[in-house]
Design a protein around this motif. Structure first.
Motif, PDB file in Angstrom:
ATOM      1  N   ASP A   1      32.439 -29.057  -5.849  1.00 45.27           N
ATOM      2  CA  ASP A   1      31.526 -29.541  -4.841  1.00 45.27           C
ATOM      3  C   ASP A   1      30.193 -28.741  -5.050  1.00 45.27           C
ATOM      4  O   ASP A   1      29.270 -29.314  -4.563  1.00 45.27           O
ATOM      5  CB  ASP A   1      32.280 -28.970  -3.580  1.00 45.27           C
ATOM      6  CG  ASP A   1      33.443 -29.778  -3.113  1.00 45.27           C
ATOM      7  OD1 ASP A   1      33.634 -30.842  -3.582  1.00 45.27           O
ATOM      8  OD2 ASP A   1      34.217 -29.359  -2.434  1.00 45.27           O
ATOM      9  N   ASN A   2      30.155 -27.554  -5.440  1.00 45.36           N
ATOM     10  CA  ASN A   2      28.644 -27.028  -5.780  1.00 45.36           C
ATOM     11  C   ASN A   2      27.859 -28.096  -6.758  1.00 45.36           C
ATOM     12  O   ASN A   2      26.706 -27.945  -6.612  1.00 45.36           O
ATOM     13  CB  ASN A   2      28.742 -25.869  -6.120  1.00 45.36           C
ATOM     14  CG  ASN A   2      29.102 -24.514  -5.050  1.00 45.36           C
ATOM     15  OD1 ASN A   2      29.202 -25.038  -3.842  1.00 45.36           O
ATOM     16  ND2 ASN A   2      29.136 -23.500  -5.355  1.00 45.36           N
TER      17      ASN A   2
ATOM     18  N   GLY B   1      22.212 -28.857   5.674  1.00 47.58           N
ATOM     19  CA  GLY B   1      21.100 -29.565   5.475  1.00 47.58           C
ATOM     20  C   GLY B   1      19.983 -29.632   6.508  1.00 47.58           C
ATOM     21  O   GLY B   1      18.716 -29.540   6.101  1.00 47.58           O
TER      22      GLY B   1
ATOM     23  N   ASN C   1      20.434 -35.701   4.192  1.00 50.62           N
ATOM     24  CA  ASN C   1      20.294 -35.264   2.793  1.00 50.62           C
ATOM     25  C   ASN C   1      20.683 -36.181   1.905  1.00 50.62           C
ATOM     26  O   ASN C   1      20.541 -36.392   0.903  1.00 50.62           O
ATOM     27  CB  ASN C   1      20.956 -34.006   2.870  1.00 50.62           C
ATOM     28  CG  ASN C   1      20.001 -32.880   3.577  1.00 50.62           C
ATOM     29  OD1 ASN C   1      18.911 -33.025   3.494  1.00 50.62           O
ATOM     30  ND2 ASN C   1      20.882 -32.042   4.204  1.00 50.62           N
ATOM     31  N   ASP C   2      21.642 -36.879   2.183  1.00 47.83           N
ATOM     32  CA  ASP C   2      22.657 -37.795   1.245  1.00 47.83           C
ATOM     33  C   ASP C   2      21.788 -39.245   1.064  1.00 47.83           C
ATOM     34  O   ASP C   2      21.515 -39.254  -0.078  1.00 47.83           O
ATOM     35  CB  ASP C   2      24.173 -38.204   1.661  1.00 47.83           C
ATOM     36  CG  ASP C   2      24.948 -36.968   1.913  1.00 47.83           C
ATOM     37  OD1 ASP C   2      24.691 -36.015   1.303  1.00 47.83           O
ATOM     38  OD2 ASP C   2      26.026 -37.252   2.818  1.00 47.83           O
TER      39      ASP C   2
ATOM     40  N   SER D   1      24.361 -37.895  -5.033  1.00 49.92           N
ATOM     41  CA  SER D   1      24.044 -38.153  -3.639  1.00 49.92           C
ATOM     42  C   SER D   1      25.009 -39.265  -3.194  1.00 49.92           C
ATOM     43  O   SER D   1      25.568 -39.342  -1.957  1.00 49.92           O
ATOM     44  CB  SER D   1      22.736 -38.736  -3.448  1.00 49.92           C
ATOM     45  OG  SER D   1      21.738 -37.886  -3.956  1.00 49.92           O
TER      46      SER D   1
ATOM     47  N   GLN E   1      22.739 -33.478  -5.624  1.00 49.71           N
ATOM     48  CA  GLN E   1      21.987 -34.267  -4.520  1.00 49.71           C
ATOM     49  C   GLN E   1      20.837 -33.642  -4.244  1.00 49.71           C
ATOM     50  O   GLN E   1      19.795 -34.069  -3.732  1.00 49.71           O
ATOM     51  CB  GLN E   1      23.270 -34.090  -3.305  1.00 49.71           C
ATOM     52  CG  GLN E   1      22.547 -34.533  -1.895  1.00 49.71           C
ATOM     53  CD  GLN E   1      23.317 -34.074  -0.680  1.00 49.71           C
ATOM     54  OE1 GLN E   1      24.434 -33.711  -0.901  1.00 49.71           O
ATOM     55  NE2 GLN E   1      22.429 -33.493   0.313  1.00 49.71           N
ATOM     56  N   ALA E   2      20.763 -32.148  -4.279  1.00 49.60           N
ATOM     57  CA  ALA E   2      19.299 -31.425  -4.079  1.00 49.60           C
ATOM     58  C   ALA E   2      18.490 -32.013  -4.849  1.00 49.60           C
ATOM     59  O   ALA E   2      17.299 -31.962  -4.689  1.00 49.60           O
ATOM     60  CB  ALA E   2      19.654 -29.965  -4.238  1.00 49.60           C
TER      61      ALA E   2
ATOM     62  N   ASP F   1      26.069 -20.478   0.481  1.00 49.11           N
ATOM     63  CA  ASP F   1      26.503 -21.977   0.265  1.00 49.11           C
ATOM     64  C   ASP F   1      26.988 -22.486   1.732  1.00 49.11           C
ATOM     65  O   ASP F   1      26.947 -23.728   1.692  1.00 49.11           O
ATOM     66  CB  ASP F   1      27.942 -21.927  -0.655  1.00 49.11           C
ATOM     67  CG  ASP F   1      27.633 -21.536  -1.741  1.00 49.11           C
ATOM     68  OD1 ASP F   1      26.490 -21.405  -2.256  1.00 49.11           O
ATOM     69  OD2 ASP F   1      28.687 -21.114  -2.594  1.00 49.11           O
TER      70      ASP F   1
ATOM     71  N   SER G   1      28.214 -37.659  -2.265  1.00 51.78           N
ATOM     72  CA  SER G   1      28.314 -37.066  -0.987  1.00 51.78           C
ATOM     73  C   SER G   1      28.369 -37.830   0.080  1.00 51.78           C
ATOM     74  O   SER G   1      28.845 -37.764   1.248  1.00 51.78           O
ATOM     75  CB  SER G   1      26.718 -36.158  -0.856  1.00 51.78           C
ATOM     76  OG  SER G   1      26.674 -35.259  -1.764  1.00 51.78           O
TER      77      SER G   1
ATOM     78  N   TRP H   1      28.333 -31.083  -7.387  1.00 52.79           N
ATOM     79  CA  TRP H   1      27.426 -32.416  -6.474  1.00 52.79           C
ATOM     80  C   TRP H   1      26.439 -32.033  -5.518  1.00 52.79           C
ATOM     81  O   TRP H   1      25.513 -32.722  -5.330  1.00 52.79           O
ATOM     82  CB  TRP H   1      28.894 -33.014  -5.580  1.00 52.79           C
ATOM     83  CG  TRP H   1      29.695 -33.604  -6.641  1.00 52.79           C
ATOM     84  CD1 TRP H   1      31.262 -33.222  -6.357  1.00 52.79           C
ATOM     85  CD2 TRP H   1      29.958 -34.457  -7.434  1.00 52.79           C
ATOM     86  NE1 TRP H   1      31.989 -33.784  -7.220  1.00 52.79           N
ATOM     87  CE2 TRP H   1      31.230 -34.644  -7.843  1.00 52.79           C
ATOM     88  CE3 TRP H   1      28.782 -35.216  -8.123  1.00 52.79           C
ATOM     89  CZ2 TRP H   1      31.735 -35.437  -8.874  1.00 52.79           C
ATOM     90  CZ3 TRP H   1      29.128 -36.013  -9.310  1.00 52.79           C
ATOM     91  CH2 TRP H   1      30.549 -36.382  -9.566  1.00 52.79           C
ATOM     92  N   THR H   2      26.724 -30.874  -4.963  1.00 54.35           N
ATOM     93  CA  THR H   2      25.612 -30.431  -4.267  1.00 54.35           C
ATOM     94  C   THR H   2      24.174 -30.220  -4.799  1.00 54.35           C
ATOM     95  O   THR H   2      23.171 -30.558  -4.334  1.00 54.35           O
ATOM     96  CB  THR H   2      25.928 -29.194  -3.052  1.00 54.35           C
ATOM     97  OG1 THR H   2      27.213 -29.151  -2.624  1.00 54.35           O
ATOM     98  CG2 THR H   2      24.909 -28.778  -2.274  1.00 54.35           C
TER      99      THR H   2
END
Length: 255
Positions: free
Chosen positions: A11-12, A82, A180-181, A237, A18-19, A78, A240, A14-15
């Motif tokens: 998951d990190n 957002g 954010n997504d 993204s 996305q960032a 973590d 997410s 993917w985050t």
């Protein structure tokens, strides 16, 4: 095994991807540079003014973005949301959160007008070229404004088209409020073609950079690297968005 390869879990990853899309969105301003520069008058030279404005603007936004990102992560790790203003599920002190949101609203109203102008202009120019005899598209109505001592030129097509566009975009944002997504998707989609690929190709063509020279290889490598970043950010993204859709209910509050 997953925790050993990716500390904190997949998951990190993917985050982070996305960032990257969110960061890439900040570069979408490049599509507006020509529009803004076209409104400047010389002297001084437009290029010099734009370079100075870019330096001041990008430096300021970079400082603020880095402060928000670094301070937020240092404070919450973590679990940093957002939306730092309302992402925790509480709104105290109310006046401070309300004031901050009011400033964000004022900022977005102005930014939205600027960012939409190329879209409005493209559609209206296309309509005018393809329907030269349509009175709804071509005819402008003069409206006198005695208080302001000026005349406003209204166009029915522009009024209907722009109002419809804003309405549909607002409705879409209400149905899918994944800030954010969606921001990451837009940033990932526009970053490479508009900010990197086309400017580099125009520079190569105008400067007549020969193939396989050091400068040509460097520019093409930069373009390829940016493409990989854009694709990775898009995947992160999009994942997410799919994750949020599993638990999201339209027009309901989700904290």
């Amino acid at each position: 095994m997953e925790g050993q390869i990716f500390p904190g879990g997949i998951d990190n990853v993917w985050t982070v991807l996305q960032a990257l899309g969110n960061i890439a969105f900040a570069y979408s301003y490049t599509a507006l540079l020509i529009e803004i520069q076209d409104t400047l008058k010389s002297p001084p030279d437009e290029c010099k003014v734009m370079k100075k404005a870019n330096l001041i603007g990008i430096s300021t936004t970079t400082i603020f973005y880095l402060l928000c990102g670094c301070i937020g992560y240092a404070a919450f790790g973590d679990d940093s949301p957002g939306n730092l203003l309302t992402g925790f599920g509480f709104f105290e002190p109310f006046w401070l959160v309300g004031l901050a949101n009011a400033f964000v609203t004022i900022h977005l109203i102005g930014a939205y007008q600027v960012f939409c102008q190329p879209i409005f202009a493209s559609v209206e120019e296309w309509a005018a070229d393809n329907y030269p005899k349509n009175q709804i598209i071509q005819r402008n109505f003069r409206i006198s404004l005695p208080i302001l001592k000026s005349v406003y030129h209204a166009n029915i097509f522009k009024l209907v088209w722009r109002t419809s566009y804003v309405f549909l975009v607002t409705l879409f944002a209400m149905i899918l409020p994944f800030f954010n997504d969606i921001l990451g998707l837009i940033g990932a989609s526009s970053f490479w073609p508009l900010t990197v690929y086309f400017p580099i190709q125009m520079y190569i063509s105008r400067s007549k950079v020969q193939k396989w020279r050091k400068k040509w290889i460097f520019l093409q490598t930069l373009s390829l690297f940016s493409l990989v970043i854009s694709l990775s950010a898009f995947v992160g993204s999009f994942q997410s968005v799919l994750k949020d859709l599993r638990t999201y209910k339209p027009f309901h509050e989700n904290h």
